[in-house]
Enzyme design. Sequence first.
Site, PDB file in Angstrom:
ATOM      1  N   ASP A   1       0.843  -1.191   0.000  1.00  0.00           N
ATOM      2  CA  ASP A   1       0.000   0.000   0.000  1.00  0.00           C
ATOM      3  C   ASP A   1       0.881   1.246   0.000  1.00  0.00           C
ATOM      4  OD1 ASP A   1      -2.323   1.513   0.184  1.00  0.00           O
ATOM      5  OD2 ASP A   1      -2.510   1.296   2.344  1.00  0.00           O
TER       6      ASP A   1
ATOM      7  N   GLU B   1       2.620   4.964  -4.166  1.00  0.00           N
ATOM      8  CA  GLU B   1       2.587   5.870  -5.322  1.00  0.00           C
ATOM      9  C   GLU B   1       3.911   6.613  -5.566  1.00  0.00           C
ATOM     10  OE1 GLU B   1      -1.010   4.450  -4.288  1.00  0.00           O
ATOM     11  OE2 GLU B   1       0.134   5.744  -2.952  1.00  0.00           O
TER      12      GLU B   1
ATOM     13  N   ASP C   1      -9.422   3.992  -1.697  1.00  0.00           N
ATOM     14  CA  ASP C   1     -10.358   4.550  -0.718  1.00  0.00           C
ATOM     15  C   ASP C   1     -11.630   5.043  -1.394  1.00  0.00           C
ATOM     16  OD1 ASP C   1      -8.355   4.069   0.990  1.00  0.00           O
ATOM     17  OD2 ASP C   1      -8.110   6.109   1.711  1.00  0.00           O
TER      18      ASP C   1
END
Length: 939
Positions: free
Chosen positions: A460, A463, A583
């Site tokens: 996670d 990015e 999300d």
Amino acid sequence: MFCFSFPLSSSSSLRLLLAFLVLCVFQVDLASASTNPPKKIGKGYRLISIEEAPNGGLVGQLQVKEKNNIYGPDIPLLQLYVKHETDNRLRIHITDAEKQRWEVPYDLLPRESPPSLKQTIGSSRKGGVYKLTAAEYAGNELIFAYKSDPFSFSVKRKSNGETLFDTSSEDSDPYSDLVFKDQYLEISTKLPKDASLYGLGENTQPHGIKLYPNDPYTLYTTDISAINLNADLYGSHPVYMDLRNVKGKPSAHAVLLLNSNGMDVFYRGNSLTYKVIGGVFDLYFFSGPSPLAVVDQYTAFIGRPAPMPYWAFGFHQCRWGYHNLSVVEDVVENYKKAKIPLDVIWNDDDHMDGHKDFTLNPTNYPRPKLLAFLEKIHARGMKYIVIIDPGIGVNKSYGVYQRGLANDVFIKYEGKPFLAQVWPGAVNFPDFLNPKTVEWWGDEIQRFHKLVPVDGLWIDMNEASNFCNGLCTLPEGRICPNGTGPGWICCLDCKNITKTRWDDPPYKINASGLQVPIGYKTIATSAYHYNGVLEYDAHSLYGFSQSVATHKALQGLEGKRPFILSRSTYVGSGRYAAHWTGDNKGTWKDLKISISTMLNFGIFGVPMVGSDICGFYPAPTEELCNRWIELGAFYPFSRDHANFYSPRQELYQWKSVAVSARNALGMRYKLLPYLYTLNYEAHTTGAPIARPLFFTFTNETKLYGLSTQFLLGSSLMVSPVLTKGKTEVKVLFPPGSWYNLFDMTKVIVSKESHYLTCDAPLHVINVHLYQNAIIPMQQGGLISKEARKTPFTLIVSFPLGATTGEAKGNLFLDNDELPELKLGSGYATYIDFHATVSQGTVKVWSDVQESKFALEKGLIVEKVTVLGLMGTGSAFEIEVDGNAVADTSKVEISSTEHEYPENLEEGGDKMKNVMVEVKGLELPVGKKFTMSWKMGIKP
């Protein structure tokens, strides 16, 4: 003017919703821009030479026509390289002719290398220049054509001469000729207005799966939540599929711009323009002509989707906020008590010691108790997955960090590891472009697996996400973070570094939908990786490179098939990882949008995809959660996941949701062999597991924008309720016979594509099976390990009342722990199923490849259900491996009349048709069988 809000942070996407940054900006009016074209940038290039390359392609040189300094000086001389790399793939590569430029690393995404820049023009072919007839270069499927001054090119379909891509620019066009500067590249194509385009993600598209003219499409991996519409999200996929229907003949192709730099793509309906802030033009064209063929060709190039283990198609439960192990144990037991299927239990970072990767909280997740828990669930057949973030906590007592420092694995700024802040506080980011980092990462995963035998990893925040901006240092005289405030508030001492041309490039992409600096809340783009590679160039590859390293590490552990879930993705990520859409919110809008995002990722070559069921935050309503699990049960990746600050939303929390879950997941678990076979198909051909209806019904233009229904494989149509308070759903039925999977006596017959309103009470989702299909189903269960041992039923669907018909299906079975998903190992079996109805006889048979595995498992076909027949059966015969089965006394044949709405009934004779069930069979799955019977008198 509009206001735009997005969370600064959240657990699965900078996770939190509590703090919103509200920013107001002037919206770019692209429609106005198309009617009042902006000033063009220069006059393009001229082609000054073109010759045959040693490898059979073409090499040319382009010279700038008129220099200007808009967004920087032009690169004066370019190299053009064109090659038909396969029968259905054309590559057009344009770069600086005199200096090497950044490209997606060839070891990260393997592909052919273009000719060296040092190649001497004219040396490749005796006799000098290679002349092109009519300035065309034809392959088997595609034709490259060009004009010299100003240089432009087009790509045409050879079979009908249709132009697929055309870079020529007229004075009235709202885009320039070819522009190539160090930090600004521009190229455009004309498009027919009736073309349907898909792709260019990752973003949340409020208008559905079709690209919508004048919506912004920005590609740059960014940690803002998926609730933000029309903004660059976690992944970057600069590819689009173009579907056209000319005079009733459909054809599809795809275009990939293989470039990892930030870019805006402007789709105006009749043109498309790329504006890129670096790299090269490396364009790939995939000829199709069917959507399935396009994805096949695309994934053959970027890498076939990763094989998923069987259990990954079970149901997953996660939550950020399982404070201690006893809570996790209760969740597992409550699912069992509620008789809701559950295969995988997840931990967000609650298990960690101070949010640090590869650690355990000694108080809340003591290792001896966790190991005992894992031994218990592993014995049951369940799996356990935990999260890891790329940021490695800066901590002198933290072995992972110290070993990382010793191995020099971190991204640098001015010679020192770049300092950022994420959940552990101050962190450094591993550089996964560095081979030493890949080795170190593998070693850390191996160490952690010895500590906790996890069954997969969830990567996670990759990015990469950063709670701070700019160049930061550790504060003196205060603790950061101090544990009293929100963990996502930057507490480092930071200064602005946007004065470099990398941190503040001349062209501003629409980053975060707000044109924020491209280093905002991420790694400074003037930081650098291994071999001096700038973050400016490699930014969007971060999650992809981490997926590659994690996949290698997991595969090296025990030789088992890895399971990785990654938030950030790039071209080729599907070869290594699954994806969830980040999300989302517990709203009806998010429920609906989840379908479009899922379908896009199938086109991107990431078929194992799904959204957080019931929404990540805030609290979903009971009705919404009912409808979401009904839909989510048919996502390829099916997981409930919630925010730390949201109320508990496990499926057993509401009695009504538990009912919907048992119904929908009950069907999913019966369909596991079908889903797993689609996994095999995806791995071998790239075919999406969940796909738009136009993949099967390509000639039905009404389906080109349909974003509220989808297919699993080619034959199962899922039509969920997506609106509050509705107990019926408007379903678009393509032509043919459609059987209700939950009650196969019910059938819809449609002569042409049109809508029908179907009943959908609170606990019901409409799933229909199309004609001419055979799907294998089992009896289901509460866990995939047990469900896959149960007897099979074959569902055979003929067109309703057909006197002649043919149906096909298949089944793939294997040892899903093996790293490879393939035949020939002795640990896999593949079966083709066939059925015909002709001259009053029904025949069902199988062809088996590699029978050993299925026979060892002792699997049998217990029942065959045939839909759409004109009569029941008599004179029954069965053969197994060519030998007649003498005793068929246990076999029972029964029939039930089909029900269908009279307003869609075909034929004026009110013909009665039946579902025929053949029970009591004991057909070994690993042996060829044939069964047939004469249809009796019409009932």
